[in-house]
Write a protein that holds these residues in place. Structure first.
Motif, PDB file in Angstrom:
ATOM      1  N   SER A   1      51.344  42.132  38.466  1.00 40.14           N
ATOM      2  CA  SER A   1      50.605  42.635  39.808  1.00 40.14           C
ATOM      3  C   SER A   1      49.811  43.047  40.311  1.00 40.14           C
ATOM      4  O   SER A   1      49.380  42.765  40.891  1.00 40.14           O
ATOM      5  N   SER A   2      49.489  44.514  39.086  1.00 43.27           N
ATOM      6  CA  SER A   2      48.176  44.914  39.340  1.00 43.27           C
ATOM      7  C   SER A   2      47.174  44.956  37.727  1.00 43.27           C
ATOM      8  O   SER A   2      47.807  45.129  36.917  1.00 43.27           O
ATOM      9  N   LYS A   3      46.186  44.966  38.465  1.00 48.52           N
ATOM     10  CA  LYS A   3      45.217  45.585  36.893  1.00 48.52           C
ATOM     11  C   LYS A   3      45.492  46.278  36.193  1.00 48.52           C
ATOM     12  O   LYS A   3      44.664  46.949  35.333  1.00 48.52           O
TER      13      LYS A   3
END
Ligand SMILES: [Zn+2]
Length: 115
Positions: free
Chosen positions: A20-22
């Motif tokens: 969902s986040s890098k």
């Protein structure tokens, strides 16, 4: 399959994002991973401790990157060994979030079975 690994897509449907986040190595923030695919509801962590093995993939990736960095700085730039060491260490730190994502994705694709 290789495109799916690079883009970080679900091994089952190739559409849903795994992370969902890098994350960011500079801000010391690790990537966040969903428990299930938002598109097909595929469970990413097939069994408890599944991602333990991804550590070995991460190790291999880090070694390959460090060797490549060493060869590039040593053979092409021809800078003193202390600077080469600094380059290799900083490259390893900066690529940690990237390696985390890539190693888990590779591990999932390696042990993915169609159910
Ligand atoms: Zn999916």
């Amino acid at each position: 399959m290789i495109l799916g690994i690079i883009r970080g897509k679900c091994p089952h449907c190739n559409k849903g994002d795994i992370f969902s986040s890098k994350g960011s190595s500079i801000l010391f923030r690790m990537p966040e991973m969903g428990k299930r695919c938002k598109n097909c509801n595929y469970k990413f962590e097939v069994e408890p401790g599944f991602f333990f093995g991804a550590m070995f993939v991460s190790y291999a990736l880090a070694c390959a990157e460090m060797i490549a960095c060493f060869v590039l700085t040593w053979a092409i730039l021809k800078i003193p060994i202390a600077y080469i060491f600094l380059c290799v260490v900083s490259m390893a730190l900066l690529s940690s979030a990237f390696n985390f994502r890539l190693s888990r994705t590779i591990w999932m694709y390696l042990f993915y079975k169609k159910r």
